[in-house]
Design a protein around this motif. Structure first.
Motif, PDB file in Angstrom:
ATOM      1  N   SER A 150      34.530 -38.781  28.159  1.00 51.20           N
ATOM      2  CA  SER A 150      35.382 -40.012  27.657  1.00 51.20           C
ATOM      3  C   SER A 150      35.910 -40.806  28.491  1.00 51.20           C
ATOM      4  O   SER A 150      35.903 -42.244  28.360  1.00 51.20           O
ATOM      5  CB  SER A 150      36.693 -39.242  27.082  1.00 51.20           C
ATOM      6  OG  SER A 150      37.311 -40.287  26.360  1.00 51.20           O
ATOM      7  N   GLN A 197      37.899 -40.992  21.160  1.00 49.52           N
ATOM      8  CA  GLN A 197      38.128 -39.612  21.063  1.00 49.52           C
ATOM      9  C   GLN A 197      36.669 -38.907  21.244  1.00 49.52           C
ATOM     10  O   GLN A 197      35.351 -39.178  20.714  1.00 49.52           O
ATOM     11  CB  GLN A 197      38.475 -39.069  19.746  1.00 49.52           C
ATOM     12  CG  GLN A 197      39.834 -39.856  19.307  1.00 49.52           C
ATOM     13  CD  GLN A 197      40.371 -39.067  18.017  1.00 49.52           C
ATOM     14  OE1 GLN A 197      40.075 -37.882  17.693  1.00 49.52           O
ATOM     15  NE2 GLN A 197      41.208 -39.795  17.262  1.00 49.52           N
ATOM     16  N   ASN A 207      37.975 -30.899  24.039  1.00 48.67           N
ATOM     17  CA  ASN A 207      37.823 -32.300  23.460  1.00 48.67           C
ATOM     18  C   ASN A 207      38.855 -33.168  24.447  1.00 48.67           C
ATOM     19  O   ASN A 207      39.703 -32.808  24.989  1.00 48.67           O
ATOM     20  CB  ASN A 207      38.589 -32.148  22.189  1.00 48.67           C
ATOM     21  CG  ASN A 207      37.557 -31.695  21.241  1.00 48.67           C
ATOM     22  OD1 ASN A 207      36.320 -31.199  21.412  1.00 48.67           O
ATOM     23  ND2 ASN A 207      37.897 -31.224  19.949  1.00 48.67           N
ATOM     24  N   VAL A 209      40.566 -37.500  24.789  1.00 46.05           N
ATOM     25  CA  VAL A 209      40.808 -38.725  24.404  1.00 46.05           C
ATOM     26  C   VAL A 209      41.347 -39.732  25.336  1.00 46.05           C
ATOM     27  O   VAL A 209      42.170 -39.237  26.404  1.00 46.05           O
ATOM     28  CB  VAL A 209      42.152 -38.692  23.569  1.00 46.05           C
ATOM     29  CG1 VAL A 209      42.482 -39.934  22.949  1.00 46.05           C
ATOM     30  CG2 VAL A 209      41.818 -37.975  22.287  1.00 46.05           C
ATOM     31  N   GLN A 238      44.436 -33.871  17.214  1.00 47.63           N
ATOM     32  CA  GLN A 238      43.693 -35.133  18.203  1.00 47.63           C
ATOM     33  C   GLN A 238      44.053 -36.430  17.823  1.00 47.63           C
ATOM     34  O   GLN A 238      44.082 -37.450  18.655  1.00 47.63           O
ATOM     35  CB  GLN A 238      42.251 -34.841  18.206  1.00 47.63           C
ATOM     36  CG  GLN A 238      41.397 -35.552  19.600  1.00 47.63           C
ATOM     37  CD  GLN A 238      39.921 -34.955  19.675  1.00 47.63           C
ATOM     38  OE1 GLN A 238      39.632 -34.518  18.702  1.00 47.63           O
ATOM     39  NE2 GLN A 238      39.311 -35.773  20.491  1.00 47.63           N
ATOM     40  N   ALA A 242      45.695 -39.329  20.014  1.00 44.29           N
ATOM     41  CA  ALA A 242      44.830 -40.431  20.441  1.00 44.29           C
ATOM     42  C   ALA A 242      45.734 -41.705  20.163  1.00 44.29           C
ATOM     43  O   ALA A 242      45.907 -42.703  20.896  1.00 44.29           O
ATOM     44  CB  ALA A 242      43.484 -40.862  19.269  1.00 44.29           C
TER      45      ALA A 242
END
Length: 265
Positions: A150, A197, A207, A209, A238, A242
């Motif tokens: 990311s 994301q 995960n 962001v 999430q 963000a």
């Protein structure tokens, strides 16, 4: 007697107002840089040209403004530039971002970090670790991939191709045609929204962001990222992160003298 008592306060008020007007004209000179005419400057600040001219004369005399003898246009003077350079010297991205990332970590209880562009690519320079049973460790000095993280994708979205081309070619050779198509999709989204994301792209079960931080001249100064376990850091959690990360990146950028000017924002 009453007039004698009130006059000093009135004089101080006039000085304060004069200072505010002078600062406003200096800001306008910066906004209209490198130079502007008296008429355009007066229009910009919404004041009569005659009044602006009086303030300009004082600013020129003090070195905070200067007039081109050929064009008669006005611009910032040497003293204003020295003040600006001193301020820029204090706008270190790590120093500026640290308290914002600390507050974001406390708010989200997820690991937050700042990366800058190094000679090997996106490099982690500051980390605020989450507090809890599960901690996703991101080491200071870690170099992240350009096309499969990311953080890297945000760098690739806003850095000039002359800076990213070599690393992009190297990593592209290891990706499939479908993956390369996904990269282009990611880049388009990032340039449009300013926040991105990712679900398990760099590491399964993790995960992330990310959002860009801009300095003066809208130069990319770094990328801020929040990472968390996919078991908890997903869906609404999430999405909320963000939104908060984007606000944090915008606040840091504002402090750095930059701003978000994205295609879709």
């Amino acid at each position: 007697m009453t007039a004698e008592i009130e006059n000093p306060a009135g004089a101080r008020q006039q000085k304060v107002q004069a200072a505010e007007v002078g600062v406003g004209i200096l800001k306008a000179l910066a906004e209209l840089a490198p130079a502007t005419s008296l008429s355009k400057l007066a229009e910009h600040v919404g004041m009569p040209a005659s009044k602006v001219h009086r303030y300009l004369q004082a600013l020129v005399a003090s070195g905070f403004a200067e007039q081109n003898v050929v064009t008669n246009h006005y611009g910032l003077g040497r003293e204003a530039l020295l003040v600006g350079l001193a301020a820029l010297g204090q706008l270190d991205v790590l120093k500026t971002a640290a308290p914002h990332l600390s507050a974001l970590r406390d708010d989200l209880n997820e690991t937050c970090f700042l990366a800058v562009w190094g000679n090997k690519g996106p490099t982690v320079v500051y980390v605020e670790q989450s507090i809890g049973a599960v901690t996703l460790v991101t080491q200071i000095g870690s170099v992240l991939p350009l096309l499969s993280s990311s953080t890297g994708l945000v760098f690739n979205s806003f850095l000039g191709s002359n800076e990213t081309a070599a690393l992009a070619r190297l990593e592209s050779a290891q990706l499939s045609a479908r993956q390369l198509k996904d990269v282009e999709k990611h880049l388009k989204e990032i340039r449009s929204t300013g926040v991105h994301q990712i679900h398990g792209l760099l590491m399964a079960g993790v995960n992330a962001v990310s959002s860009p931080v801009f300095a003066m001249g809208n130069r990319l100064a770094g990328v801020v990222t929040v990472v968390g376990s996919a078991s908890m850091f997903t869906g609404a959690a999430q999405d909320q992160a963000a939104m908060k990360l984007l606000k944090t990146a915008q606040d840091i950028s504002l402090r750095m003298g930059g701003s978000f000017q994205l295609s879709g924002v």
